[in-house]
Each structure stands twice: as C-alpha cells, then as structure tokens.
Design a protein around this motif. Structure first.
Motif, PDB file in Angstrom:
ATOM      1  N   VAL A  55       0.839  -1.207   0.000  1.00 50.99           N
ATOM      2  CA  VAL A  55       0.000   0.000   0.000  1.00 50.99           C
ATOM      3  C   VAL A  55       0.873   1.255   0.000  1.00 50.99           C
ATOM      4  O   VAL A  55       0.627   2.208  -0.744  1.00 50.99           O
ATOM      5  N   GLN A  56       1.905   1.239   0.820  1.00 53.15           N
ATOM      6  CA  GLN A  56       2.819   2.380   0.883  1.00 53.15           C
ATOM      7  C   GLN A  56       3.572   2.563  -0.432  1.00 53.15           C
ATOM      8  O   GLN A  56       3.738   3.690  -0.925  1.00 53.15           O
ATOM      9  N   LEU A  57       4.019   1.465  -1.008  1.00 51.12           N
ATOM     10  CA  LEU A  57       4.757   1.524  -2.278  1.00 51.12           C
ATOM     11  C   LEU A  57       3.886   2.067  -3.397  1.00 51.12           C
ATOM     12  O   LEU A  57       4.319   2.908  -4.189  1.00 51.12           O
ATOM     13  N   ARG A  58       2.645   1.600  -3.474  1.00 51.37           N
ATOM     14  CA  ARG A  58       1.744   2.066  -4.527  1.00 51.37           C
ATOM     15  C   ARG A  58       1.475   3.564  -4.379  1.00 51.37           C
ATOM     16  O   ARG A  58       1.349   4.280  -5.368  1.00 51.37           O
ATOM     17  N   GLU A  59       1.363   4.041  -3.144  1.00 55.59           N
ATOM     18  CA  GLU A  59       1.110   5.469  -2.922  1.00 55.59           C
ATOM     19  C   GLU A  59       2.301   6.296  -3.402  1.00 55.59           C
ATOM     20  O   GLU A  59       2.131   7.351  -4.015  1.00 55.59           O
ATOM     21  N   LYS A  60       3.495   5.804  -3.124  1.00 51.69           N
ATOM     22  CA  LYS A  60       4.704   6.503  -3.573  1.00 51.69           C
ATOM     23  C   LYS A  60       4.806   6.484  -5.086  1.00 51.69           C
ATOM     24  O   LYS A  60       5.086   7.512  -5.722  1.00 51.69           O
ATOM     25  N   GLN A  61       4.567   5.329  -5.691  1.00 50.80           N
ATOM     26  CA  GLN A  61       4.654   5.196  -7.144  1.00 50.80           C
ATOM     27  C   GLN A  61       3.601   6.063  -7.842  1.00 50.80           C
ATOM     28  O   GLN A  61       3.875   6.696  -8.859  1.00 50.80           O
ATOM     29  N   LYS A  62       2.405   6.107  -7.274  1.00 51.07           N
ATOM     30  CA  LYS A  62       1.323   6.913  -7.847  1.00 51.07           C
ATOM     31  C   LYS A  62       1.710   8.391  -7.866  1.00 51.07           C
ATOM     32  O   LYS A  62       1.543   9.075  -8.889  1.00 51.07           O
ATOM     33  N   THR A  63       2.237   8.882  -6.759  1.00 51.75           N
ATOM     34  CA  THR A  63       2.624  10.286  -6.667  1.00 51.75           C
ATOM     35  C   THR A  63       3.791  10.596  -7.586  1.00 51.75           C
ATOM     36  O   THR A  63       3.802  11.615  -8.288  1.00 51.75           O
ATOM     37  N   ARG A  64       4.782   9.741  -7.594  1.00 47.28           N
ATOM     38  CA  ARG A  64       5.968   9.946  -8.426  1.00 47.28           C
ATOM     39  C   ARG A  64       5.614   9.974  -9.902  1.00 47.28           C
ATOM     40  O   ARG A  64       6.088  10.827 -10.667  1.00 47.28           O
ATOM     41  N   ARG A  65       4.752   9.075 -10.310  1.00 48.64           N
ATOM     42  CA  ARG A  65       4.377   8.994 -11.718  1.00 48.64           C
ATOM     43  C   ARG A  65       3.452  10.137 -12.126  1.00 48.64           C
ATOM     44  O   ARG A  65       3.497  10.594 -13.266  1.00 48.64           O
ATOM     45  N   ALA A  66       2.620  10.582 -11.211  1.00 46.36           N
ATOM     46  CA  ALA A  66       1.724  11.697 -11.529  1.00 46.36           C
ATOM     47  C   ALA A  66       2.513  12.960 -11.855  1.00 46.36           C
ATOM     48  O   ALA A  66       2.164  13.708 -12.780  1.00 46.36           O
ATOM     49  N   TYR A  67       3.597  13.189 -11.118  1.00 45.87           N
ATOM     50  CA  TYR A  67       4.416  14.381 -11.340  1.00 45.87           C
ATOM     51  C   TYR A  67       5.539  14.136 -12.343  1.00 45.87           C
ATOM     52  O   TYR A  67       6.286  15.062 -12.661  1.00 45.87           O
TER      53      TYR A  67
END
Length: 208
Positions: A55-67
C-alpha cells in the motif's frame, strides 16, 4: 536519462486512479481507465492480498508517476522535505507542486505535465523575463511565468484560456491566458492539492 515509452494509460490502471497523464483525453470517453478500471495484464482482475508495504509503495509510485519524477529525484525531494520545518509529507508535495513544469501545467499552458516539461525544455517560457529550460526549477512567490511574443503562435499555447476554463487554476496561482502570463501569488497549501494522495504513507515507506 530514463524515459517511460510504454502506454501511459497502463500507469493509471496499475495505480488504480486517474493520473491525467494524457491531458484532455483523460476527460473523454476514450480514457482507458474508465473503460477498464483494473490493473493491466492477464491477472489484472484477480483479487490479491495486499500488505502494508504494498500500500505504501503504490502510494509513492502513484505520486511519483503523476508528477513525472524519477525515483532518484523523488528520493532527493523527500530528503530535502525531511530537513525542512513542518510536516515532511506536506513539504514533499509542496516541492513537487512548485516545479516549473507543474506550474506551467497548472496555469493551463499545457495539456499534461509531460507536455509542459517538453515545452520548458525547448525554452518556450520565461521566468521573470529570463528564458528557462529547467523543468525542475522551484518557483517562488512573485515569480512571473510568461510566453514571449514570438512563441505565442504555438497551437498548444493558443488553447490556454480554454484549458483553464475547463480545468481551473489553483488559488496560489493567477493565470492571465489572454496575456500568456501567470503569476505565483503564494506558496501552495495542502488544501490546494486536489490530487488524491496520502503523503503519510510515503513518509512511512521511506522511514523504514
């Protein structure tokens, strides 16, 4: 420099939310996430047991990829956020929001952050009257992002007013589409970031 060259819609499907990586297409019926709101691949619809780390990894990946930021860059932003006063997660988001390519996107001069980054790299914009080509440049209060007269015929920029009318502009920015200019009125606040992200999960991930 590393570059993702696969279909961008797969990223949205993998992260389980719209990241608006393809600009206006994400607002239409052609959006791949609206058609298939599940992870890509043969087992995309399968139910999986998700751990706290996942869950933590997906949140980080989501934010990183969005920007549109690489892992090394993102980690660097986090380390700087940790050293600043205030809440680390909020500081991280504020630095991402203050990137020049994100400001160009927020002002409506591009349909996506990827397109904004490309325009900045080509020297289409000026910052306080000086030509800039660094997408990661951090803007400050009072900075003016503008398009010189010679670059205003570019079709993407000509649609600026229409984009702003449809997408809206954050309160910390002021967009003057008719003048091809935007101003940083204040520093971004947490309420200004409508992107669905739980920054505390990112802090927990990097703090292990």
């Amino acid at each position: 420099m590393a570059k993702y060259i696969e279909a961008k819609c797969r990223i949205c499907r993998r992260e389980g939310c719209k990241l608006f990586l393809k600009g206006d297409r994400c607002f239409t019926d052609k959006c791949a996430y609206d058609r298939r709101p599940y992870a890509p691949g043969q087992h995309g619809r399968a139910r999986k047991k998700v751990s706290d780390y996942a869950v933590q990894l997906r949140e980080k990946q989501k934010t990183r990829r969005a920007y549109g930021v690489l892992e090394c860059q993102f980690r660097g932003y986090f380390e700087k956020a940790e050293m600043q006063k205030g809440v680390t997660g909020a500081n991280l988001l504020f630095m991402l929001e203050r990137r020049l390519d994100n400001v160009v996107y927020r002002l409506g001069f591009a349909n996506s952050r990827n397109q904004a980054r490309q325009l900045v790299r080509h020297g289409i914009f000026t910052l306080n009257g000086h030509r800039v080509t660094i997408p990661s440049l951090q803007v400050k209060v009072g900075d003016i992002v503008a398009v010189p007269e010679k670059n205003r015929k570019i079709s993407v920029l000509a649609e600026a007013q229409e984009v702003i009318a449809r997408r809206g502009c954050p309160a910390w920015l002021e967009a003057l589409g008719a003048d091809f200019r935007g101003t940083v009125k204040a520093l971004p606040q947490r309420d200004d970031i409508q992107f669905p992200v739980n920054e505390q999960l990112i802090v927990e991930l990097y703090s292990k």
